[in-house]
Design a protein around this motif. Structure first.
Motif, short mmCIF file in Angstrom:
data_model
loop_
_atom_site.label_atom_id
_atom_site.label_comp_id
_atom_site.label_asym_id
_atom_site.label_seq_id
_atom_site.Cartn_x
_atom_site.Cartn_y
_atom_site.Cartn_z
N ILE A 108 -8.52 9.26 -0.46
CA ILE A 108 -8.33 9.67 0.93
C ILE A 108 -7.11 8.94 1.49
CG2 ILE A 108 -9.33 9.66 3.25
CD1 ILE A 108 -12.08 9.84 1.98
N THR A 109 -6.31 9.68 2.25
CA THR A 109 -5.15 9.10 2.93
C THR A 109 -5.38 9.16 4.43
OG1 THR A 109 -3.65 9.78 1.16
CG2 THR A 109 -2.67 9.28 3.30
N VAL A 110 -5.19 8.02 5.11
CA VAL A 110 -5.34 7.93 6.56
C VAL A 110 -3.99 7.55 7.14
CG1 VAL A 110 -6.55 6.81 8.47
CG2 VAL A 110 -7.75 7.20 6.30
N LEU A 111 -3.51 8.34 8.10
CA LEU A 111 -2.27 8.05 8.81
C LEU A 111 -2.60 7.73 10.26
CD1 LEU A 111 0.05 10.89 7.44
CD2 LEU A 111 -0.11 8.54 6.64
N VAL A 112 -2.13 6.61 10.76
CA VAL A 112 -2.32 6.20 12.15
C VAL A 112 -0.94 6.01 12.76
CG1 VAL A 112 -3.31 4.50 13.70
CG2 VAL A 112 -4.51 5.07 11.57
N THR A 144 -4.56 0.17 -0.07
CA THR A 144 -3.17 -0.19 0.22
C THR A 144 -2.83 0.24 1.64
OG1 THR A 144 -2.34 1.90 -0.69
CG2 THR A 144 -2.53 0.03 -2.19
N VAL A 145 -2.13 -0.64 2.35
CA VAL A 145 -1.73 -0.37 3.73
C VAL A 145 -0.22 -0.56 3.82
CG1 VAL A 145 -2.00 -1.01 6.15
CG2 VAL A 145 -3.96 -1.18 4.59
N TYR A 157 1.33 3.91 10.30
CA TYR A 157 0.57 3.15 9.30
C TYR A 157 -0.06 4.16 8.32
CZ TYR A 157 0.84 -0.50 12.87
OH TYR A 157 1.27 -1.41 13.81
N ARG A 158 0.10 3.85 7.04
CA ARG A 158 -0.51 4.70 6.01
C ARG A 158 -1.51 3.86 5.21
NH1 ARG A 158 1.97 8.68 1.37
NH2 ARG A 158 0.20 8.54 -0.05
N ILE A 159 -2.73 4.37 5.09
CA ILE A 159 -3.81 3.68 4.37
C ILE A 159 -4.27 4.61 3.24
CG2 ILE A 159 -6.05 2.55 4.57
CD1 ILE A 159 -5.55 2.53 7.63
#
Length: 381
Positions: A108-112, A144-145, A157-159
């Motif tokens: 999963i990729t989370v973009l904030v 990874t952040v 920010y990419r997680i």
């Protein structure tokens, strides 16, 4: 094509985050809220239609139902969320959100995308915590952040997460004929948009990502319903190297004990036709066993010399058994090991016919000479 497939989702997410949030599409999907947690009094999404008002729009005393039955959430990939009046924007997705089984790895990729003055706290990820209130998922790998300026006073920010779940996916009722169940993934983080009166301590709030539906196919979930698939007893298939490895293992386990048994039987059961070198070594071993009590005696030298003469006569075809040392030299003048033969026989005859006492050094020379002249069989002592 692998590099393109791996980069396609992140590029898509980044493009939607950077471009979509500034356009009308993202604004329409945004839910106004003061916090990035669940909005208070939020209306459940994806409710079934009212079917022209009946039965859900009628009160229970008129034969209607008070509440609509909730349907499973519809998978959306990616999912979006905006909070704090646009100061924090969230986008979450992956390359495949369907068809998972228990224990599968889900990437999963989370973009904030947040204002520069918004403080983000990722320490919970280092503690391998996905949710502050508990989650059906657990981290498989170290997340990874990464961060980078996004322009207009924003930071992106990419997680990247790899998670798995051992919770059986909920299965819809059979009459709905839905292929499998689903789990909801949420990530909790801390963020702050302002500082405490001391000017140093952030006023932390909870950031909860929007619901990301991870759906799966039917599988056994310890329930009472009959799920899709063949539940008949199946024979476990073994990999093809199994049988050769088992045979090799049994062979190695039994090889050395079997070798000892064969060696023992060869010594106690006489053969019908014994090879010359085997007969010579049997006589030599018998002589050496008797020397352990009182050392070398005349009969021992006679036994070693006789065994060597018999062997040489058998392999050369010359009358070595009754020949003198001079005749042996003539018979075997072209033998490659004539010097060793001459030494062993000469030392033995000095003890037998001249009555000399042979030194330990010469005795050792007799033994080594016999071993060099007569090949040792594999089953000798």
């Amino acid at each position: 094509m692998n590099w393109y497939t791996n980069l396609r989702l992140p590029l898509l997410l980044a493009a939607v985050m950077v471009v979509g949030v500034t356009g009308p599409t993202f604004a329409q999907n945004a839910t106004p809220a003061d916090l990035c947690g669940s909005p208070a009094g939020a209306v459940a999404q994806n409710q079934p239609p009212n079917y022209n008002g009946y039965p859900y729009d009628y009160p229970s005393d008129a034969g209607g139902a008070d509440n609509k039955p909730a349907e499973p959430p519809q998978p959306v990939n990616p999912v979006r969320k905006v909070c704090e009046g646009g100061k924090v924007e969230i986008l979450l997705g992956n390359s495949r959100h369907y068809g998972y089984r228990i224990g599968d790895h889900v990437r999963i990729t989370v973009l904030v995308r947040a204002d520069e003055n918004v403080v983000m706290d990722f320490s919970s990820l280092k503690q391998k915590r996905i949710s502050f209130t508990g989650s059906d998922f657990e981290l498989v790998e170290e997340p990874t952040v990464r961060s980078q300026p996004a322009g207009d006073g924003k930071v992106l920010y990419r997680i990247d997460l790899t998670v798995q779940s051992w919770v059986p996916m909920s299965v819809a009722p059979p009459e709905e004929s839905r292929p499998g169940g689903h789990l909801i993934f949420n990530l909790d983080l801390r963020y702050a948009t302002e500082m405490a009166p001391d000017g140093k301590t952030p006023v932390w709030k909870v950031l909860t990502t929007p619901d990301f539906v991870v759906s799966g196919s039917n599988t056994v979930d310890h329930g009472t319903g009959l799920l899709e698939g063949d539940l008949d007893t199946k024979t476990t298939r073994s990999p093809w190297p199994t049988m050769p490895l088992l045979i090799a293992g049994f062979f190695l386990v039994l090889f050395f004990p079997g070798l000892l048994v064969v060696k023992y039987l060869n010594r106690i059961i006489p053969r019908k036709k014994v090879p010359p070198h085997v007969a010579a070594w049997r006589a030599f071993d018998k002589v050496m066993a008797s020397t352990r009590d009182g050392g070398f005696k005349v009969e021992h030298y006679a036994g070693i010399e006789g065994a060597l003469r018999t062997y040489l006569q058998a392999v050369t075809g010359k009358p070595i058994e009754a020949a003198t040392i001079l005749e042996i030299r003539d018979f075997l003048d072209d033998h490659a090991q004539l010097a060793e033969i001459d030494t062993v026989i000469s030392l033995c005859e000095r003890a037998i016919y001249l009555g000399e006492t042979i030194s330990d050094e010469d005795n050792w020379q007799i033994i080594k000479g016999f071993e060099a002249l007569v090949p040792r069989p594999w089953d000798s002592k």
